[in-house]
Every structure is written in structure tokens, then in C-alpha cells.
Design an enzyme around this catalytic site. Structure first.
Site, PDB file in Angstrom:
ATOM      1  N   TRP A 204      29.167  19.292  41.713  1.00 20.04           N
ATOM      2  CA  TRP A 204      28.333  18.326  42.417  1.00 20.04           C
ATOM      3  C   TRP A 204      28.672  16.886  42.071  1.00 20.04           C
ATOM      4  O   TRP A 204      28.189  15.949  42.722  1.00 20.04           O
ATOM      5  CB  TRP A 204      26.859  18.579  42.123  1.00 20.04           C
ATOM      6  CG  TRP A 204      26.528  18.602  40.671  1.00 20.04           C
ATOM      7  CD1 TRP A 204      26.463  19.698  39.865  1.00 20.04           C
ATOM      8  CD2 TRP A 204      26.236  17.477  39.823  1.00 20.04           C
ATOM      9  NE1 TRP A 204      26.146  19.330  38.573  1.00 20.04           N
ATOM     10  CE2 TRP A 204      26.007  17.977  38.521  1.00 20.04           C
ATOM     11  CE3 TRP A 204      26.145  16.103  40.040  1.00 20.04           C
ATOM     12  CZ2 TRP A 204      25.700  17.143  37.446  1.00 20.04           C
ATOM     13  CZ3 TRP A 204      25.842  15.269  38.969  1.00 20.04           C
ATOM     14  CH2 TRP A 204      25.615  15.800  37.684  1.00 20.04           C
TER      15      TRP A 204
ATOM     16  N   LYS B  68      33.492  24.258  45.535  1.00 25.01           N
ATOM     17  CA  LYS B  68      33.912  24.894  44.296  1.00 25.01           C
ATOM     18  C   LYS B  68      35.196  25.704  44.434  1.00 25.01           C
ATOM     19  O   LYS B  68      35.958  25.829  43.475  1.00 25.01           O
ATOM     20  CB  LYS B  68      32.810  25.831  43.789  1.00 25.01           C
ATOM     21  CG  LYS B  68      31.725  25.179  42.967  1.00 25.01           C
ATOM     22  CD  LYS B  68      30.846  26.284  42.389  1.00 25.01           C
ATOM     23  CE  LYS B  68      29.722  25.732  41.537  1.00 25.01           C
ATOM     24  NZ  LYS B  68      28.907  26.825  40.957  1.00 25.01           N
TER      25      LYS B  68
ATOM     26  N   ARG C  37      18.854  14.438  40.597  1.00 27.27           N
ATOM     27  CA  ARG C  37      20.033  13.717  41.084  1.00 27.27           C
ATOM     28  C   ARG C  37      19.678  12.443  41.849  1.00 27.27           C
ATOM     29  O   ARG C  37      20.570  11.715  42.255  1.00 27.27           O
ATOM     30  CB  ARG C  37      20.903  14.633  41.943  1.00 27.27           C
ATOM     31  CG  ARG C  37      21.571  15.723  41.127  1.00 27.27           C
ATOM     32  CD  ARG C  37      22.539  16.572  41.942  1.00 27.27           C
ATOM     33  NE  ARG C  37      23.092  17.604  41.083  1.00 27.27           N
ATOM     34  CZ  ARG C  37      22.521  18.771  40.840  1.00 27.27           C
ATOM     35  NH1 ARG C  37      21.383  19.074  41.421  1.00 27.27           N
ATOM     36  NH2 ARG C  37      23.066  19.645  40.024  1.00 27.27           N
TER      37      ARG C  37
ATOM     38  N   ASP D 113      30.325  32.803  43.007  1.00 24.81           N
ATOM     39  CA  ASP D 113      29.515  31.594  42.846  1.00 24.81           C
ATOM     40  C   ASP D 113      30.237  30.360  43.391  1.00 24.81           C
ATOM     41  O   ASP D 113      30.102  29.265  42.867  1.00 24.81           O
ATOM     42  CB  ASP D 113      29.142  31.375  41.373  1.00 24.81           C
ATOM     43  CG  ASP D 113      28.139  30.242  41.181  1.00 24.81           C
ATOM     44  OD1 ASP D 113      27.363  29.977  42.110  1.00 24.81           O
ATOM     45  OD2 ASP D 113      28.151  29.609  40.107  1.00 24.81           O
TER      46      ASP D 113
ATOM     47  N   CYS E 111      19.309  27.217  29.378  1.00 26.40           N
ATOM     48  CA  CYS E 111      19.192  25.886  28.788  1.00 26.40           C
ATOM     49  C   CYS E 111      19.904  25.749  27.446  1.00 26.40           C
ATOM     50  O   CYS E 111      20.415  24.673  27.119  1.00 26.40           O
ATOM     51  CB  CYS E 111      17.726  25.507  28.599  1.00 26.40           C
ATOM     52  SG  CYS E 111      16.799  25.316  30.135  1.00 26.40           S
ATOM     53  N   HIS E 112      19.926  26.829  26.665  1.00 21.77           N
ATOM     54  CA  HIS E 112      20.425  26.727  25.293  1.00 21.77           C
ATOM     55  C   HIS E 112      21.908  27.015  25.151  1.00 21.77           C
ATOM     56  O   HIS E 112      22.438  26.918  24.047  1.00 21.77           O
ATOM     57  CB  HIS E 112      19.614  27.639  24.368  1.00 21.77           C
ATOM     58  CG  HIS E 112      18.238  27.123  24.090  1.00 21.77           C
ATOM     59  ND1 HIS E 112      17.982  26.139  23.160  1.00 21.77           N
ATOM     60  CD2 HIS E 112      17.033  27.443  24.633  1.00 21.77           C
ATOM     61  CE1 HIS E 112      16.690  25.888  23.127  1.00 21.77           C
ATOM     62  NE2 HIS E 112      16.083  26.658  24.015  1.00 21.77           N
TER      63      HIS E 112
END
Length: 707
Positions: free
Chosen positions: A417, A356, A143, A327, A636-637
């Protein structure tokens, strides 16, 4: 702490320096700006963008007004810089005296001439080489970086903090910020203040343990202080009174389970109270029934925590989501402002925070007292905030106590974010807001046998990551919010969700990039769109503005990324065609009257799933493969093996079809230099199960849609 003084450009630290350019550029430069707390605290300085949020206030407001509502329609491309080796670009560049500094994929740092984009120096920290097998739980984006007293300081995904000479890119010192044996990683930008630099980390989902934030001396890299977000084992004693107090809000053996609270974003220095404000993360695991079985607030999860800037000692906290189990991190922007909340009572020094959980908070910076809170998005987990106690009024059943439940906001939040900005002239905050739900189901979780994960994902509750996320999963808006009246002033509908952060200016403008590749400027007063351009790829980074030689510029990194693209993914992200390495990543800079043609970056591409003859997936193996996929691959996928573009779509991969090739990649690390880590812990049976799951997903995708 391991701190190495590096006196030369040697070893694995690689610097590309254009020697003539460096010496020539600075010899011709005007008097240099000393980037210290005085400069970082000066909201009136115009030409530079000195910090992540432009200055210490994190407002992302620029006093520049050369580009304004009257002429923004004449914006054109001034220069562009192709970034062919990069993938996800989510960072905020900095500009100091006509030089732009930014991080690309895997924290490669660059300095370029802010007037032309010409490269001055490049430093490659060789993140993948240092990470090794640990790359299996880290993302490759950064970032941003921080600049302080002639040093550019970057944080690498594998956990190092590195100080570079701002003029040459030569490394000065490097520090390992956490034990490499722990499943932790860094994706956020470090923050410099008071001759210190702080950095946090992520890893709650993979068993990272106690969250913490650490401050280091800017000159030496030596540790100054560390604050733990979650208390440790009471039998070992506590570091300070704050940890002892926090321990009374936990139950069970949380120190064995993990705890969580990783601090990966949202660091704000408040000079007026000489405190550093930290936004803290979610629990590990997410499900509170596991980590703290008899309940409790679980401090200091999902909180804004104020620490003494010099010592790191606890001052006060405000917890946005006590005992969180959804979360709902508070690692979103913490923006400083002076607001007159009641007529005649004068201005209060407040912080503004939209985490959030869907509520917008205005908090007194002096003592952490809640001044107001209202929902800015669809919220069903709570019906409001009790202003007497400052606590949320939770809706019945929201904790999925007895049965599964669908609630808003989702795990991606009502605001993630992606940076919000505040314009003191309009008095409005500009929020990239999202609305989508998550379905929570822990009915199949065996609480008695659950074990803390290590370098794998297990959040203790099923949120559907084994299944695809549909195209129409959510909606979003660019929202202008009045923090005094706590109400929406205007909103602009946007495509899907996961649109980028905002920047606002004294020219009465708001700039924002979008998921569909559109970069636009809006009237900050009413939301009217005044200018836009299609950049040819999804945008995840926030823009900045600066001036050099009397000309104001607007710059933006372009490269689709972030958790919703990687971890979420699915058809909701894949529908735009921003495929893995399909479009050229780039740095774009615009100015009024400029007219260079937009670069060709590549057409949208969509996965062509493979359905080889003779391969019929076994349902039992595919079911097991789904569990393996969620634990090791979804990070990731993407959900349901549908890639959002951060990585290749496995349903279209020839390697998955051929067992030996698949084994070479997954178990032996054949593609590790490309960012695909080795998973030595996966057995041949695991690979077979994965093949069946991925092939089943491919076959389902190949079926014609029903009417």
C-alpha cells in the site's frame, strides 16, 4: 443504518478546540478554497494538498517547483510537532488554505497551522472504547482522512465514519459502516467525490465474509449505495446482475467459508468517465482449495472494478489474479494518466496499477481493456500475462497443489500500500518495490475439518508466521518505471523491505522515507540522491508538499507501522531498534533555508529477552502455544514472537513469566486502555501453552549465534 446527528460537543466524542486560535485563524485567512470536485480535479492547483493522492488523479505529483534539484540540498527543518501519544503513523496529511489535517493512532484527528505546526483543534473518536473486545483484530493506524465542502471525514478502526466541521473539529454526524458483530476493521482512508464519501474495510484473514464498499451522503451520513465484491448465497437471490455473474466463478459453499475481497485501500474517482475505481482484496481464506474447492476465477477478488459514481452499479472489471491463492491483493494505488502508448495514435486515458502480484498494468479506463502488463519485480508464480486473454500464465506447481513451494513475490507483495507516484513531466512512475518470497505449505491442513475463523487468524495455509523472519529476508528498491515502454529506467537500492511511499514534484524531485529512518530526495530523472536527513525512527508514511505565503514546504509523519511491522515483524523489522514507544513519534516539516535542530526522539532499543531460572519449556505445550499464538497474537506481536516495534516484545515481558499477571492482561483486559485487548476466549490451558511457546522463543534467542 444508525446515523446520529450531533449538535454539541458531548458524550464520548471529545474535541479539544483552541477557541481563540480557531476564530482568529479563519478571520485572518484569505478567501477559502471550496474543496469540491472542481478543486479536486484541478491538477494545476499548487498550494494545497487536497486529497489522499493530492487530487482525484492519485498521481501524488505537485506542480510546485520552488524546491528543486538545484536547491533541495538546502532543505532544513522548519517546524516539528511531537506526537507522544501516537504509535504507528502511516497516513497522508491534507493541506487546505494553510491548515494541515491529519490522523494519528486510533484515528485521532488534528488540525494544525501548516506554517508553524501550532495546534488548532483535536478530535478523539475514542476508538478503543468503542471497539471493546473487537480491538483484538484491528490495528491502530489510519492511512488518512478526506476533506469535502468544509467537512473533514475520518474512518475509525472500529468501523465508524465521522464528519467533522473543518474549522472547529466539532462532530456533525457519525455512521456505523458495518455490523459490529462481524470481524471487520478499517485502516484505510475514506474518499469523497460527487457529494458522496466511500469507505471499505479489512478482515479477510479473520473470517470477515463478503467484502464490500459503501458510499454515504457527505451532508447527512446516510447510505447511498453498497457494492459487494463477493456474491452471497444463491438461495437468497443476488443484489444485481453483477453478483449473479460473479457467482458463476465460484464453487462449493463459499458464502459459508467467507469469500473475502475486503476493500481497505485504493479508491480513485475518474471524473472523465464518472466512475469510481476500486482495488479489491484477497480471498478469505487465502487458500482457494478451501473457499472454492473446484477452482474458478472467484470474482471480484484481486481486481480493479469500475462502478458508476452515482449509483454504485457495476460497469467493468479487470482481474489481476484470477482464482488467487497467495494474498495477492489489488488494493494498491490506482493512478490516472493520459499516455501515448503508440506513436501517432494519440493519448489514451488509462489507469496504472502495480499490485502485490508483481506485474505493472496499464488499463483503458473506458472499458477495462488491458493495454500492457510486465513484471516490475521478481515473479515466479507466473511467467507472464497473455495479452489475448489478459490472464496470467501460471507457473507449474505455483498453487502448491501437490507439495510445498517457495514463490516470489511474498504475501507482502512486490508493492504494497505504500504509495507510488507519477510525474507527468518525466513520464515515470516511482514505486517502493520489494523482493522477498513466501513458503507455502498446506500439507498439514485438514480441509474436512477447517472452519471459518471469527476474530482469529486462519488463512488455510502455513506461511511460517509461527517462526521468526530473518534479518536478510528481503531486498527493495526505489524504482523509476516507464509505463509506456513497460521497463525500469533506474533504481536505488534500499535497506531490507517495507520502505515508505513516494511523492514527486515539478522540481524534478522524488521524496521518500525509509525503514532505517532516512528521509531523502532524489533527482526524478536519474535517481541521484540530492539530500537526506536521519529522523531517528522508521518511516512508514508518504510525504506531501504544499505552499503557504509563497513558501514551499515538505511534510512527513514519522512512526513505524504497517502489516510487516505488526503481523510480520520478526528480526527483519526488529533489527533497527524502533521499539514499542521507544522513539517519540512526530510530524516534521522542511523548507529551503530553514535550520531548526532535529528533535531528540530517543535511541534505538532492542529487546532484552528474559530467561528466568527454573522455567524449562515443555515442547508439546510450546507446539500447541505456537498455534494459539498464530491465531490470536501474531497479528500485532509479530512472527515468532519477535516484535517489529508496533507492540512490546513478549520474549522480554515480565508479565508472561508471572501467570496471574499474564492472565489479568490477556483474559481480563488489564491493559485494554493501552490498546492490549481482552481475549476472553483463551482458556487457562491456552495461556499456559502460550507461556511455554514464548519462553521457548526467548531461550532460542538467548543462545549464542553459531559460527
Amino acid at each position: 443504518m444508525n446515523v446520529d446527528r450531533l449538535k454539541c460537543l458531548a458524550g464520548s466524542a471529545m474535541v479539544l478546540a483552541l477557541a481563540g486560535t480557531i476564530s482568529g485563524y479563519w478571520s485572518d485567512a484569505a478567501a477559502e478554497t471550496v474543496v469540491d470536485d472542481a478543486a479536486l480535479g484541478d491538477r494545476g492547483q499548487k498550494d494545497n494538498w487536497l486529497a489522499y493522492g493530492r487530487d482525484h488523479s492519485e498521481q501524488r505529483f505537485s506542480p510546485l517547483d520552488q524546491i528543486n534539484v538545484d536547491n533541495v540540498g538546502k532543505l532544513g527543518l522548519a517546524w516539528s510537532r511531537p506526537l507522544p501519544e501516537d504509535r504507528a503513523l502511516v497516513g497522508t496529511p491534507l493541506v487546505v488554505d494553510g491548515v494541515m489535517y491529519f490522523t494519528g493512532s486510533y484515528s485521532v484527528a488534528r488540525a494544525v497551522d501548516a506554517r508553524t505546526g501550532k495546534l488548532i483543534w483535536e478530535y478523539n473518536p475514542e476508538t478503543l472504547k468503542h471497539a471493546g473486545d473487537r480491538a483484538r483484530m484491528m490495528w491502530g493506524w489510519s492511512r488518512g482522512l478526506t476533506f469535502y465542502k468544509g467537512k473533514v471525514i475520518i474512518a475509525t478502526a472500529d468501523g465508524r465514519l465521522i464528519a467533522l466541521d473543518a474549522k472547529t473539529g466539532a462532530p456533525i454526524w457519525t455512521t456505523q459502516t458495518f455490523d459490529p458483530k462481524l470481524p471487520l476493521h478499517i485502516s484505510g482512508a475514506p474518499k469523497a467525490f460527487r457529494d458522496l464519501v466511500i469507505v471499505g474495510n479489512g478482515g479477510s484473514e479473520q473470517g470477515g465474509g463478503r467484502g464490500f464498499i459503501t458510499a454515504y451522503h457527505v451532508e447527512t451520513g446516510e447510505q447511498a449505495w453498497r457494492f459487494y465484491v463477493v456474491p452471497g448465497n444463491p438461495a437468497d437471490g443476488f443484489e444485481d446482475e453483477a453478483q449473479a455473474m460473479a457467482a458463476t466463478t465460484w464453487t462449493g459453499e463459499w458464502w459459508k467459508i467467507g469469500g473475502g475481497g475486503q476493500t481497505w485501500n485504493a479508491f480513485t474517482y475518474d471524473a472523465e468517465f464518472d466512475q469510481i475505481l476500486i482495488g479489491t482484496g484477497n480471498g478469505g481464506p487465502w487458500n482457494q482449495k478451501i473457499r472454492s474447492p473446484q477452482g474458478g476465477d472467484n470474482l471480484f477478488l484481486c481486481s480493479v472494478v469500475a462502478l458508476d459514481a452515482t449509483t454504485g452499479k457495476y460497469k467493468w472489471h479487470y482481474q489481476t489474479t484470477p482464482g488467487e491463492t497467495w494474498d495477492y491483493t489489488s488494493t494498491m494505488d490506482i493512478v490516472l494518466a493520459d499516455l501515448e502508448l503508440k506513436e501517432g495514435e494519440g493519448r489514451k486515458k488509462v489507469l496504472m496499477h502495480a499490485p502485490k502480484n508483481g506485474f505493472f498494468y496499464v488499463i483503458d479506463r473506458k472499458d477495462g481493456k488491458l493495454l500492457s502488463a510486465e513484471p516490475f519485480a521478481k515473479v515466479t508464480w507466473a511467467t507472464g500475462i497473455d495479452m489475448k486473454t489478459g490472464r496470467p500464465i501460471e507457473a507449474p506447481g505455483a498453487r502448491y497443489e501437490d507439495k510445498p513451494i517457495t514463490i516470489w513475490p511474498s504475501v507482502f507483495g512486490a508493492h504494497s500500500w505504500h504509495a507510488m507516484s507519477y510525474n507527468p513531466n518525466t513520464g515515470l512512475v516511482y514505486i517502493p518495490q520489494m523482493e522477498l518470497p513466501t513458503h507455502w505449505d498446506d500439507t498439514k491442513i485438514d480441509f474436512n475439518s477447517w472452519k471459518k475463523p471469527s476474530f482469529q487468524i486462519d488463512v488455510g495455509v502455513d506461511v511460517g508466521l509461527g517462526s521468526d523472519i530473518p534479518k536478510d529476508a528481503g531486498t527493495s528498491f526505489l524504482m523509476a518505471w516507464d509505463p509506456v515502454k513497460q521497463k525500469k529506467v533506474w533504481e536505488v537500492p534500499q535497506p531490507n523491505y517495507w520502505n515508505a511511499g513516494t511523492m514527486t514534484t515539478a522540481g524534478n524531485l522524488v521524496f521518500q522515507g525509509r525503514i532505517d529512518g532516512k528521509f531523502a530526495a532524489y533527482d526524478a530523472r536519474d535517481g541521484k540522491e540530492l539530500w537526506s536527513v536521519n529522523v531517528g525512527s522508521g518511516i512508514s508514511a508518504p510525504p506531501i508538499t504544499y505552499a503557504v505565503d509563497g513558501t514551499q514546504y515538505v511534510s512527513l509523519l514519522v512512526g513505524f507501522g504497517g502489516a510487516a511491522v505488526a503481523y510480520g515483524g520478526g528480526s527483519s523489522m526488529a533489527q533497527y531498534g524502533w521499539g514499542y514507544r521507544a522513539q517519540l513519534r512526530q510530524l516534521l516539516t522542511f523548507a529551503v533555508g530553514a535550520g531548526k535542530p532535529m528533535p531528540e526522539v530517543g535511541e534505538p532499543t532492542f529487546a532484552k529477552v528474559l530467561t528466568p531460572d527454573g522455567f524449562t519449556p515443555d515442547d508439546k505445550l510450546a507446539d500447541r502455544g505456537q498455534h494459539v499464538y498464530k491465531a490470536s497474537c501474531a497479528w500485532c506481536h509479530g512472527a515468532g514472537a519477535v516484535s517489529g516495534g508496533y507492540t512490546p516484545d513478549l520474549r522480554a515481558s515480565e508479565a508472561v513469566v508471572h501467570t496471574e499477571q499474564f492472565k489479568a492482561i490477556v483474559q481480563e483486559g488489564a491493559l485494554a486502555p493501552n490498546g492490549m485487548p481482552r481475549f476472553r476466549s483463551l482458556s487457562d490451558d491456552d495461556l499456559k501453552a502460550l507461556q511455554n511457546f514464548i519462553r521457548k522463543q526467548a531461550l532460542e534467542a538467548a543462545q549464542p549465534a553459531s559460527n
